[in-house]
Design an enzyme around this catalytic site. Structure first.
Site, PDB file in Angstrom:
ATOM      1  N   HIS A   1      35.391  78.621  24.499  1.00 52.55           N
ATOM      2  CA  HIS A   1      34.101  78.041  23.929  1.00 52.55           C
ATOM      3  C   HIS A   1      33.254  79.463  23.710  1.00 52.55           C
ATOM      4  O   HIS A   1      32.653  79.293  22.808  1.00 52.55           O
ATOM      5  CB  HIS A   1      33.316  77.341  25.215  1.00 52.55           C
ATOM      6  N   ASP A   2      33.545  80.299  24.578  1.00 54.02           N
ATOM      7  CA  ASP A   2      32.674  81.494  24.201  1.00 54.02           C
ATOM      8  C   ASP A   2      33.053  82.491  22.984  1.00 54.02           C
ATOM      9  O   ASP A   2      32.451  83.420  22.844  1.00 54.02           O
ATOM     10  CB  ASP A   2      32.819  82.599  25.480  1.00 54.02           C
TER      11      ASP A   2
ATOM     12  N   ASP B   1      38.514  76.443  21.996  1.00 58.03           N
ATOM     13  CA  ASP B   1      37.311  75.951  22.786  1.00 58.03           C
ATOM     14  C   ASP B   1      37.777  74.515  23.278  1.00 58.03           C
ATOM     15  O   ASP B   1      38.021  73.519  22.477  1.00 58.03           O
ATOM     16  CB  ASP B   1      36.078  75.709  21.854  1.00 58.03           C
TER      17      ASP B   1
ATOM     18  N   ARG C   1      27.954  77.752  38.281  1.00 59.76           N
ATOM     19  CA  ARG C   1      28.156  78.761  37.365  1.00 59.76           C
ATOM     20  C   ARG C   1      29.530  79.139  37.248  1.00 59.76           C
ATOM     21  O   ARG C   1      30.054  79.378  36.090  1.00 59.76           O
ATOM     22  CB  ARG C   1      27.243  80.073  37.727  1.00 59.76           C
TER      23      ARG C   1
ATOM     24  N   SER D   1      26.939  76.374  20.987  1.00 62.21           N
ATOM     25  CA  SER D   1      26.903  75.463  22.136  1.00 62.21           C
ATOM     26  C   SER D   1      25.443  74.699  22.206  1.00 62.21           C
ATOM     27  O   SER D   1      25.001  74.201  21.236  1.00 62.21           O
ATOM     28  CB  SER D   1      26.965  76.415  23.438  1.00 62.21           C
TER      29      SER D   1
END
Lengths: 380, 380
Positions: free
Chosen positions: A361-362, A328, A233, A164
């Site tokens: 993505h994680d 992702d 967040r 990232s």
């Protein structure tokens, strides 16, 4: 950035165990890319393993937007939550601390011990707040370069690794310090953010700056735009996961209906999860750093004036493996592939690996033997 | 919901032209699915074309979350912005007002003239605010049923058509009034929202209810949680578009740098666009309606207790065409396909068409001859 779902037991691996952080104080002025200068800076960092006599076995781990310097081990024997990449880093693990001297520093502009908007401006004896210079990915890397060369005695960097925002730093390292870096391992990243990623960041920033507690960035320590930061967040957290991953984890499961006293309490489990993510984030992260870092992400653009990525990559000497993840959608496979393709077009030693994981993505943070193998072999 | 990018000139078509809205007042009590009762309600609606003597040529158009009753024509000769589906509805257009009597009503719970949280509660002579009953997609449809049968004299519904939340209403019409509806044309929709869609809605709701101007929903008319509502809208707006669509429209284009006086002013065009979307939304939409409608979306679930969609669809008699869009990631093709598959498993007359458009969820609203053809042929 999501914490790994479990502490992985990599085959035959041990744990880094007890670790502590250190503070590097650079007392020379530092001039940012935008021309602003601060008289010096601090970077908070951790290291695991030992630097060899030649100073050539160091691996720098670059953290993502909301990450920090604590990427492996624990801070006390009662510490139940190890560093954010503990599954990847340790003795016998893919980033093997028996072989490598692993370094991870909190970025310049950060809020976890490094100099950033919450730090005291020595010229005014008050916090920088928005007087802190606009920081770029390049500035972060230049500050890290001082740390590893001037403080830690690294002679050449065996590898720079990160996902990232960390992956952007990896690329920037390769371009800025081509003679110094041997291997680049960027993951789940991009050479420039597209309009959608900018759009999500902008909504998060607006939630923060329109929170009445933001006060143009001059909020007291521990206070600030907590509502706006939590909203930012929560939204960002959705972009770190995936449709499929959220369905598998939460689906449409409801929390106890009895607990949902009103219409706008959390009703579905995914809501409760996100609320917790938002709330806990405000306890550990500074809103101004969030603003600065998301701007650094949005402005990051290795395509340069010419719009040709391969021109920027002309400088790179390192061998590069780019890793993308099928699910992702923040920095989708296409953007990761494009990095490797541009390196190849520039005649560089580069490859691309796409890992099929459903967690979005994680994915680079979770237990993934296929990814471990790739990392381990690339670092041989 | 995005406005169509252009006023389409469908082949050989004319325009609906000047239209006006009407108010239907139902003075009989209405009991919501949750058991709450209001003494009556108003629905604001528009119609185009003429009902035939048999009362059998009516098409009901159901609007999306932020839409309204004004789906075609203009309100004055100086009105430069026609209704939200003007490209689809008109003489000679796919939904042909020469043949059909087209009806579109603002939903129950809405804020564009229909009874909703901003309306006066006749029992207290004050606005309902959060005393307004929790509204479901089913409640919206039941209120519309009164309008079309008791006010407009429709004997059978030739078709019910709509996208997104409108598509949910289309499905609900088919299930609730199987003897009354001949054709169902749901687009860009789902039989139940997945965790990701709920998650986005939840972040939007939290942005609103945590805005200090929300006051537990009891804000004065014209005031209210404008910041939270704008943030919610901006975020949602991203989910209505697509990665590719945003790249094509905005890419990384910057607005005049001179205008960007500070770091957190809009810098990229996509930021400026989103800010405008958020701001203009607060001028036309009520925050409480946004809360109620997103909850209605999240709770919509035709899978029922059994978890088997085909069981719910047993009731349906109408011929159904489900239309999904390749780039829609809010209600992706898979979810639209699944509706048609479940209908087929239930032995119904159903089909699925996937239209390849790059503009995301809002594709059903834009100029798309392939979609026009599908709609026109389905309605023959």
């Amino acid at each position: 950035m999501q914490q790994p779902e479990q502490v992985d037991t990599f085959a035959h691996s041990g744990e880094v165990g007890l670790v502590e952080w250190h503070d590097y104080e650079s007392s020379r002025p530092f001039t940012f890319q935008n021309g602003d200068t601060i008289p010096g800076f601090r970077l908070r960092y951790e290291t695991y393993g030992k630097l060899n006599a030649e100073g050539s076995n160091a691996i720098l781990v670059c953290h993502a937007l909301s990450g920090d310097h604590h990427c492996a081990g624990v801070h006390s024997i009662r510490d139940r939550k190890p560093g954010w990449w503990n599954n990847m880093i340790g003795p016998g693990k893919p980033i093997d601390t028996n072989r490598f001297f692993v370094i991870c520093s909190n970025c310049l502009g950060g809020c976890q011990g490094s100099t950033g908007p919450t730090s005291i401006n020595p010229e005014t004896n008050r916090p920088y707040h928005l007087d802190f210079p606009v920081v770029t990915i390049g500035d972060m890397v230049r500050a890290q370069h001082r740390l590893v060369t001037e403080e830690l005695g690294v002679q050449e960097m065996y590898a720079v690794v990160g996902g990232s925002m960390g992956g952007m730093q990896v690329l920037e390292w390769g371009v800025r310090y081509p003679e110094f870096v041997r291997r680049l391992l960027p993951m789940a990243t991009t050479a420039r953010q597209n309009a959608q990623a900018i759009a999500f960041n902008e909504v998060g920033r607006l939630a923060i700056v329109q929170d009445p507690n933001w006060h143009d960035g001059a909020y007291p320590p521990g206070q600030g735009p907590h509502v706006g930061l939590a909203v930012a967040r929560m939204m960002a957290h959705i972009t770190y996961l995936s449709d499929q991953g959220l369905d598998q984890k939460f689906g449409r499961e409801r929390i106890s209906r009895a607990a949902a006293r009103t219409l706008f309490d959390a009703e579905f489990q995914v809501e409760s999860y996100l609320r917790y993510q938002g709330q806990s984030f405000t306890n550990r992260f500074d809103a101004n750093t969030y603003l600065y870092f998301t701007k650094a992400l949005d402005r990051f653009d290795l395509y340069g004036e010419s719009g040709r990525l391969e021109e920027t990559f002309e400088a790179i000497r390192a061998r590069t493996l780019v890793v993308g993840f099928t699910s992702d959608w923040l920095f989708p496979p296409k953007q990761n592939r494009e990095i490797a393709l541009a390196l190849l077009r520039a005649g560089k030693n580069a490859g691309y690996a796409e890992v099929d994981l459903p967690l979005g993505h994680d994915s680079f943070l979770v237990h993934a033997p296929e990814l471990y193998d790739l990392v381990e072999r690339f670092l041989i």
